[in-house]
Design a protein around this motif. Structure first.
Motif, PDB file in Angstrom:
ATOM      1  N   ALA A  58      18.550   9.310  77.794  1.00  0.00           N
ATOM      2  CA  ALA A  58      19.219   9.592  79.065  1.00  0.00           C
ATOM      3  C   ALA A  58      20.717   9.721  78.871  1.00  0.00           C
ATOM      4  O   ALA A  58      21.307   9.034  78.032  1.00  0.00           O
ATOM      5  N   THR A  67      21.826  11.650  86.657  1.00  0.00           N
ATOM      6  CA  THR A  67      21.415  11.201  85.330  1.00  0.00           C
ATOM      7  C   THR A  67      20.330  12.122  84.787  1.00  0.00           C
ATOM      8  O   THR A  67      19.373  12.475  85.487  1.00  0.00           O
ATOM      9  N   VAL A 114      17.374  12.829  82.028  1.00  0.00           N
ATOM     10  CA  VAL A 114      16.413  12.053  81.249  1.00  0.00           C
ATOM     11  C   VAL A 114      15.487  12.989  80.483  1.00  0.00           C
ATOM     12  O   VAL A 114      14.903  13.914  81.068  1.00  0.00           O
ATOM     13  N   TYR A 131      18.863  19.745  83.755  1.00  0.00           N
ATOM     14  CA  TYR A 131      19.739  18.593  83.557  1.00  0.00           C
ATOM     15  C   TYR A 131      21.034  18.732  84.350  1.00  0.00           C
ATOM     16  O   TYR A 131      21.547  17.760  84.919  1.00  0.00           O
TER      17      TYR A 131
END
Length: 467
Positions: free
Chosen positions: A93, A292, A294, A465
């Motif tokens: 992450a 965030t 991951v 992302y």
């Protein structure tokens, strides 16, 4: 002339048109695509097993500044963390600037591939030939695994708790192995059998030796010779096979295919082509993402995502709980606002087998990452069936960045089907859409993909992302 121009504009506006990507990208982008695929081929050669994938992913991640996530660690925006699950799966992450209760952006792929596992008591001798018995893993066409060069990779866990790495067949000086096939001169009755029955699973026995131990009399002299060589190299005995994970995989490396070098041929591209895309996209994130990001590289997808290292295990949930705990956020509040790209391959349309494809809804080579609203088989069994909103979200992400994509199904609805990790992510209340690289000869020992499609899948992961 004006009418034809107006008609052309109408066509562009109203029709869903697939495009060959090589007609769209410029020469600079071509070089970027080819450069990306050189790194991908190295990943394939290093990661012919799930443990190999994790080990190489950790090399790349640590070089990019990732550190191991420890429970209770204070996490700040921009931090890069990972956690390995028993050497066979890994989550990574990059902490975003937005709080975790705004959700996270996930790319999930799997790093296991169809193969031959050694049985717990594999070594035997028959007619002064030594063999290893195997148990095939995942959906293979067994006839494809005979009369090809094989190598052995894996680990042996000794009773004292230590691990012995095993790798034979990949180095230039190593021997290789094979499974015998029947000669056509004696194959009249054999040739009458259905394709799926011609090579029974119990006949997938790997030839590993023929020289007897010098000075030894009695039975099993060839088996003893093999055991002596294994003991000299690895310090193991026959009983140590009981606590071993050793896999037989094809002994050829990734290579360019075609005069134009536009394709890649290799073992294990389902699903390492998507696993590398998700990993590389995370490593290449510039700065701190908003949400965030991951990356999930899971094991055991080929056998239903079961077990301690599969997507159905608590490993992902524990990882997400620890991330959320660092901000005093309930994990359920995070997951319900998250999005997951279940990044797994799809079948590429093959004009040699048109009878199993529905062309309008098939993924074409060189036309970009394949988006799949649902997978499953026949009546969508085993699929998560993404909502229209999730599909529209990804369409917008990709179109805004000029990333080539196409909608796809695996094949005709009554021909069969397959699944991914998507349903297990969706079961966690995460909006999830399947996407991945179209593959020719899927699940064979030597699969083929387009370099352009590989790159576009990487670009799609990066877009998810970045949000």
């Amino acid at each position: 002339m004006q009418d034809r121009t107006a008609a052309g504009q109408l066509r562009d506006k109203l029709l869903y048109q697939k495009k060959n990507g090589w007609d769209v990208v410029d020469q600079d982008k071509e070089q970027e695509i080819f450069g990306y695929c050189e790194g991908y081929k190295r990943f394939l050669d290093r990661g012919k097993t799930e443990r190999g994938c994790v080990a190489y992913a950790m090399e790349l991640a640590k070089a990019a500044g990732f550190v191991e996530l420890e429970r209770g660690m204070t996490l700040t925006p921009g931090m890069k963390v990972y956690r390995v699950n028993r050497g066979r799966a890994v989550n990574l992450a990059v902490i975003g600037s937005a709080p975790m209760d705004q959700g996270v952006s996930i790319v999930a792929a799997h790093i296991d591939s169809p193969r031959l596992d050694l049985k717990p008591t594999p070594l035997y001798e028959d007619s002064e030939l030594a063999f290893l018995k195997t148990h095939y893993y995942g959906g293979i066409r067994k006839y494809q695994w005979v009369a090809i060069p094989l190598e052995l990779r894996g680990v042996v866990a000794l009773k004292d708790g230590s691990l012995v790495d095993v790798s034979v067949g990949s180095a230039p000086e190593d021997p290789q192995f094979t499974i015998d096939d029947l000669l056509p001169h004696l194959g009249a009755d054999h040739a009458k059998k259905p394709l799926g029955e011609a090579i029974p699973g119990e006949s997938l026995n790997i030839l590993v030796g023929s020289r007897p131990l010098r000075g030894e009399e009695g039975t099993n002299r060839v088996k003893l010779m093999v055991l002596q060589l294994l003991h000299q190299r690895y310090g193991i005995t026959e009983a140590d096979f009981i606590s071993a994970e050793i896999e037989a995989v094809p002994a050829f490396n990734a290579t360019d295919i075609g005069f134009d070098r536009s394709l890649i041929g290799a073992y294990g591209q389902d699903d390492r082509v998507c696993a590398y895309a998700g990993l590389k996209a995370l490593l290449d994130l510039g700065g701190t993402p908003c949400r965030t990001a991951v990356c999930v590289l899971a094991d055991k997808e080929e056998i239903g995502s079961e077990g301690v290292s599969g997507m159905q295990s608590a490993f992902f949930d524990t990882f997400m709980n620890d991330l959320c705990d660092s901000q005093n956020v309930k994990v359920r509040a995070c997951l319900e606002k998250s999005f997951c790209l279940s990044c797994d391959v799809t079948a590429a349309y093959d004009p040699n087998f048109t009878e199993v494809y529905e062309k309008n809804n098939s993924a074409m080579v060189n036309q970009g990452v394949g988006l799949c609203k649902y997978t499953g088989s026949r009546g969508k069994a085993g699929a998560s069936d993404a909502g229209a909103e999730a599909v529209a979200y990804v369409r917008r992400l990709l179109d805004d960045r000029n990333i080539l994509w196409q909608m796809a199904e695996l094949g005709k609805v009554d021909q069969g089907g397959g699944g991914t990790v998507a349903c297990y992510m969706a079961n966690r209340n995460i909006d999830t859409l399947d996407a991945g690289v179209p593959v020719l000869s899927m699940h064979s020992p030597f699969e083929t993909v387009s370099k352009l499609d590989c790159y576009m899948t990487y670009a799609a992961c990066k877009a998810v992302y970045e949000g």
